[in-house]
Design a protein around this motif. Structure first.
Motif, PDB file in Angstrom:
ATOM      1  N   ARG A  58       0.838  -1.206   0.000  1.00 14.10           N
ATOM      2  CA  ARG A  58       0.000   0.000   0.000  1.00 14.10           C
ATOM      3  C   ARG A  58       0.871   1.253   0.000  1.00 14.10           C
ATOM      4  NH1 ARG A  58      -4.240  -1.238   4.683  1.00 14.10           N
ATOM      5  NH2 ARG A  58      -4.188  -3.447   4.262  1.00 14.10           N
ATOM      6  N   ILE A  59       1.940   1.216   0.779  1.00 14.44           N
ATOM      7  CA  ILE A  59       2.842   2.364   0.845  1.00 14.44           C
ATOM      8  C   ILE A  59       3.541   2.571  -0.497  1.00 14.44           C
ATOM      9  CG2 ILE A  59       4.990   3.190   1.898  1.00 14.44           C
ATOM     10  CD1 ILE A  59       3.937   1.991   4.561  1.00 14.44           C
ATOM     11  N   SER A  60       3.941   1.496  -1.148  1.00 11.71           N
ATOM     12  CA  SER A  60       4.563   1.631  -2.476  1.00 11.71           C
ATOM     13  C   SER A  60       3.593   2.264  -3.464  1.00 11.71           C
ATOM     14  CB  SER A  60       5.028   0.271  -2.998  1.00 11.71           C
ATOM     15  OG  SER A  60       6.133  -0.183  -2.270  1.00 11.71           O
ATOM     16  N   ALA A  62       1.128   4.199  -2.704  1.00 13.44           N
ATOM     17  CA  ALA A  62       0.959   5.596  -2.294  1.00 13.44           C
ATOM     18  C   ALA A  62       2.121   6.435  -2.828  1.00 13.44           C
ATOM     19  CB  ALA A  62       0.871   5.698  -0.772  1.00 13.44           C
ATOM     20  N   ARG A  63       3.315   5.884  -2.817  1.00 16.89           N
ATOM     21  CA  ARG A  63       4.469   6.620  -3.366  1.00 16.89           C
ATOM     22  C   ARG A  63       4.320   6.830  -4.875  1.00 16.89           C
ATOM     23  NH1 ARG A  63       7.942   3.336   0.651  1.00 16.89           N
ATOM     24  NH2 ARG A  63       8.227   4.876   2.292  1.00 16.89           N
ATOM     25  N   ILE A  64       3.804   5.826  -5.561  1.00 16.56           N
ATOM     26  CA  ILE A  64       3.531   5.998  -6.997  1.00 16.56           C
ATOM     27  C   ILE A  64       2.525   7.128  -7.189  1.00 16.56           C
ATOM     28  CG2 ILE A  64       2.485   4.946  -9.041  1.00 16.56           C
ATOM     29  CD1 ILE A  64       5.269   3.877  -8.519  1.00 16.56           C
ATOM     30  N   THR A  65       1.498   7.153  -6.352  1.00 12.25           N
ATOM     31  CA  THR A  65       0.491   8.215  -6.432  1.00 12.25           C
ATOM     32  C   THR A  65       1.133   9.580  -6.220  1.00 12.25           C
ATOM     33  OG1 THR A  65      -1.288   6.745  -5.735  1.00 12.25           O
ATOM     34  CG2 THR A  65      -1.635   9.116  -5.381  1.00 12.25           C
ATOM     35  N   LEU A  66       2.015   9.693  -5.227  1.00  8.95           N
ATOM     36  CA  LEU A  66       2.718  10.957  -5.004  1.00  8.95           C
ATOM     37  C   LEU A  66       3.585  11.312  -6.213  1.00  8.95           C
ATOM     38  CD1 LEU A  66       3.714  10.504  -1.254  1.00  8.95           C
ATOM     39  CD2 LEU A  66       1.961  12.040  -2.182  1.00  8.95           C
ATOM     40  N   SER A  96       1.045  -6.202  -9.500  1.00  9.04           N
ATOM     41  CA  SER A  96       0.263  -5.081  -8.992  1.00  9.04           C
ATOM     42  C   SER A  96       1.075  -3.786  -9.040  1.00  9.04           C
ATOM     43  CB  SER A  96      -0.183  -5.373  -7.558  1.00  9.04           C
ATOM     44  OG  SER A  96      -0.875  -4.281  -7.025  1.00  9.04           O
ATOM     45  N   LEU A  97       2.326  -3.866  -8.624  1.00 11.81           N
ATOM     46  CA  LEU A  97       3.188  -2.687  -8.610  1.00 11.81           C
ATOM     47  C   LEU A  97       3.432  -2.165 -10.025  1.00 11.81           C
ATOM     48  CD1 LEU A  97       4.715  -0.789  -6.776  1.00 11.81           C
ATOM     49  CD2 LEU A  97       6.657  -2.348  -6.869  1.00 11.81           C
ATOM     50  N   LEU A  98       3.638  -3.052 -10.965  1.00 10.99           N
ATOM     51  CA  LEU A  98       3.833  -2.631 -12.351  1.00 10.99           C
ATOM     52  C   LEU A  98       2.573  -2.000 -12.923  1.00 10.99           C
ATOM     53  CD1 LEU A  98       5.976  -5.563 -13.751  1.00 10.99           C
ATOM     54  CD2 LEU A  98       6.710  -3.199 -13.408  1.00 10.99           C
ATOM     55  N   MET A  99       1.418  -2.537 -12.555  1.00 13.05           N
ATOM     56  CA  MET A  99       0.158  -1.980 -13.048  1.00 13.05           C
ATOM     57  C   MET A  99       0.000  -0.533 -12.582  1.00 13.05           C
ATOM     58  SD  MET A  99      -3.746  -3.272 -12.411  1.00 13.05           S
ATOM     59  CE  MET A  99      -3.684  -2.899 -10.667  1.00 13.05           C
ATOM     60  N   VAL A 100       0.241  -0.284 -11.308  1.00 13.82           N
ATOM     61  CA  VAL A 100       0.108   1.066 -10.770  1.00 13.82           C
ATOM     62  C   VAL A 100       1.219   1.965 -11.313  1.00 13.82           C
ATOM     63  CG1 VAL A 100       0.108   2.437  -8.657  1.00 13.82           C
ATOM     64  CG2 VAL A 100      -1.082   0.259  -8.717  1.00 13.82           C
TER      65      VAL A 100
END
Length: 132
Positions: A58-60, A62-66, A96-100
């Motif tokens: 979730r934190i990762s 959130a960092r992508i979002t930032l 999941s991380l690659l998708m975001v």
């Protein structure tokens, strides 16, 4: 609504994850101020008092979002820093991380493809995707 009785039921939303889901929605809609605010809350809620990350995925995200918000605001250096930080965690669900991360990659590619920092971030994502 009442607190769900069975959080294992896939058809209920765990209230503790609401900010996380809303953050994703706002990022996707381009509501950067709301997404950024919720991303900070997701990071705060997922981090123990000693700095230990209890919710690393979730934190990762959130960092992508930032990073997406920073890129849209013209701050490539911060965008890339957030994006790179999101990718370095030990515990991660790579699909999941690659998708975001594609959200950030799209903005970087559209606005900063000629910038060295943007190209390095995109190259790092390609390399990570090749490991799948």
């Amino acid at each position: 609504m009442d607190h769900p009785e069975n959080l294992d039921n896939h058809f209920v939303v765990d209230p503790a994850k609401f900010d996380f889901y809303a953050m994703d929605c706002y990022r996707t809609l381009g509501e950067d101020a709301l997404a950024e605010s919720l991303a900070h809350e997701v990071i705060r809620a997922g981090t123990d008092f000693d700095g230990t990350e209890r919710s690393p995925m979730r934190i990762s995200e959130a960092r992508i979002t930032l990073g997406v918000a920073a890129a849209r605001q013209g701050d490539l250096d911060s965008a890339v820093a957030y994006g790179q930080h999101a990718l370095i965690g030990e515990r991660k669900s790579l699909p999941s991380l690659l998708m975001v991360s594609r959200d950030l990659a799209t903005v970087v590619n559209e606005r900063y493809s000629a910038e060295t920092a943007g190209q390095e971030y995109l190259d790092n994502l390609r390399s990570l995707a090749a490991q799948r």
